[in-house]
Design a protein around this motif. Sequence first.
Motif, PDB file in Angstrom:
ATOM      1  N   VAL A 153       5.644  -7.770  -8.613  1.00 43.74           N
ATOM      2  CA  VAL A 153       4.456  -7.921  -9.448  1.00 43.74           C
ATOM      3  C   VAL A 153       3.660  -6.633  -9.302  1.00 43.74           C
ATOM      4  N   GLN A 154       3.428  -5.981 -10.433  1.00 46.50           N
ATOM      5  CA  GLN A 154       2.632  -4.757 -10.452  1.00 46.50           C
ATOM      6  C   GLN A 154       1.249  -5.113 -10.971  1.00 46.50           C
ATOM      7  N   LEU A 155       0.256  -4.944 -10.118  1.00 49.39           N
ATOM      8  CA  LEU A 155      -1.135  -5.231 -10.474  1.00 49.39           C
ATOM      9  C   LEU A 155      -1.733  -3.985 -11.097  1.00 49.39           C
ATOM     10  N   HIS A 156      -2.138  -4.097 -12.355  1.00 48.61           N
ATOM     11  CA  HIS A 156      -2.585  -2.919 -13.089  1.00 48.61           C
ATOM     12  C   HIS A 156      -4.020  -3.054 -13.580  1.00 48.61           C
ATOM     13  N   GLY A 157      -4.778  -3.975 -12.968  1.00 46.70           N
ATOM     14  CA  GLY A 157      -6.166  -4.175 -13.368  1.00 46.70           C
ATOM     15  C   GLY A 157      -7.121  -3.629 -12.324  1.00 46.70           C
ATOM     16  N   GLN A 197      -9.027  -6.888  -1.277  1.00 46.50           N
ATOM     17  CA  GLN A 197      -9.165  -8.299  -0.890  1.00 46.50           C
ATOM     18  C   GLN A 197      -8.427  -9.206  -1.873  1.00 46.50           C
ATOM     19  N   ARG A 198      -8.568  -8.918  -3.163  1.00 46.76           N
ATOM     20  CA  ARG A 198      -7.876  -9.739  -4.174  1.00 46.76           C
ATOM     21  C   ARG A 198      -6.365  -9.598  -4.032  1.00 46.76           C
ATOM     22  N   CYS A 199      -5.902  -8.416  -3.721  1.00 48.75           N
ATOM     23  CA  CYS A 199      -4.458  -8.217  -3.509  1.00 48.75           C
ATOM     24  C   CYS A 199      -3.965  -9.078  -2.349  1.00 48.75           C
ATOM     25  N   LEU A 200      -4.746  -9.149  -1.284  1.00 49.37           N
ATOM     26  CA  LEU A 200      -4.378 -10.002  -0.145  1.00 49.37           C
ATOM     27  C   LEU A 200      -4.340 -11.469  -0.550  1.00 49.37           C
ATOM     28  N   GLU A 201      -5.322 -11.899  -1.339  1.00 46.32           N
ATOM     29  CA  GLU A 201      -5.354 -13.291  -1.795  1.00 46.32           C
ATOM     30  C   GLU A 201      -4.128 -13.622  -2.641  1.00 46.32           C
ATOM     31  N   LEU A 202      -3.767 -12.719  -3.540  1.00 45.35           N
ATOM     32  CA  LEU A 202      -2.601 -12.955  -4.389  1.00 45.35           C
ATOM     33  C   LEU A 202      -1.325 -12.995  -3.560  1.00 45.35           C
ATOM     34  N   ARG A 203      -1.211 -12.085  -2.607  1.00 45.56           N
ATOM     35  CA  ARG A 203      -0.032 -12.060  -1.733  1.00 45.56           C
ATOM     36  C   ARG A 203       0.089 -13.367  -0.966  1.00 45.56           C
ATOM     37  N   ALA A 204      -1.025 -13.917  -0.517  1.00 49.34           N
ATOM     38  CA  ALA A 204      -1.005 -15.180   0.230  1.00 49.34           C
ATOM     39  C   ALA A 204      -0.633 -16.350  -0.677  1.00 49.34           C
ATOM     40  N   ARG A 205      -1.014 -16.281  -1.922  1.00 45.42           N
ATOM     41  CA  ARG A 205      -0.761 -17.394  -2.847  1.00 45.42           C
ATOM     42  C   ARG A 205       0.657 -17.382  -3.409  1.00 45.42           C
ATOM     43  N   VAL A 206       1.200 -16.207  -3.684  1.00 47.54           N
ATOM     44  CA  VAL A 206       2.515 -16.090  -4.326  1.00 47.54           C
ATOM     45  C   VAL A 206       3.467 -15.378  -3.380  1.00 47.54           C
ATOM     46  N   ASP A 238      -2.457  -1.217   3.470  1.00 42.37           N
ATOM     47  CA  ASP A 238      -1.972  -2.351   4.252  1.00 42.37           C
ATOM     48  C   ASP A 238      -1.881  -3.650   3.461  1.00 42.37           C
ATOM     49  N   VAL A 239      -2.215  -3.622   2.165  1.00 44.98           N
ATOM     50  CA  VAL A 239      -2.261  -4.880   1.417  1.00 44.98           C
ATOM     51  C   VAL A 239      -1.234  -4.966   0.290  1.00 44.98           C
ATOM     52  N   VAL A 240      -0.609  -3.852  -0.070  1.00 45.50           N
ATOM     53  CA  VAL A 240       0.448  -3.867  -1.080  1.00 45.50           C
ATOM     54  C   VAL A 240       1.653  -3.112  -0.545  1.00 45.50           C
ATOM     55  N   ASP A 241       2.781  -3.298  -1.208  1.00 46.09           N
ATOM     56  CA  ASP A 241       4.019  -2.656  -0.757  1.00 46.09           C
ATOM     57  C   ASP A 241       4.187  -1.240  -1.297  1.00 46.09           C
TER      58      ASP A 241
END
Length: 133
Positions: free
Chosen positions: A67-71, A76-85, A110-113
Amino acid sequence: MAALAVDAIGVIGVASSPRHLLPDRRGELFAAVAAERPACLRVLVVADPAGADLDLLDPVGGGHQVVQLHGSESPQRCLELRARVAGVTWWKALRIRNPGDLELARSYGDVVDALLLDAWVPDQLGGTGHALP
């Protein structure tokens, strides 16, 4: 394209994009890519996913691996998404306007790959063909 030995193929999941592909078509495309070249990464490009969009990030139904986040997703939101999906690799695109914007990249380490650096263009999230400053 997968037969050309590309490393990744992205599908746009942003409804406002002229290159948007509807969810039911994404699975077909990703399945065809996986059959033709299993090593080719299948990337779902989204921007600021929320609400019902979160279900579309699940790789089981979508066929994507990344998943490429482009917004405007914060670290913090990236961490939340990683925890959810679970079960996907997370990439974050950053729109770079000037060298100072590169400092922002550190906060995502530390929050995205992986990070993707894209040129900042007003009113466009990416894919503009513009070079970074």
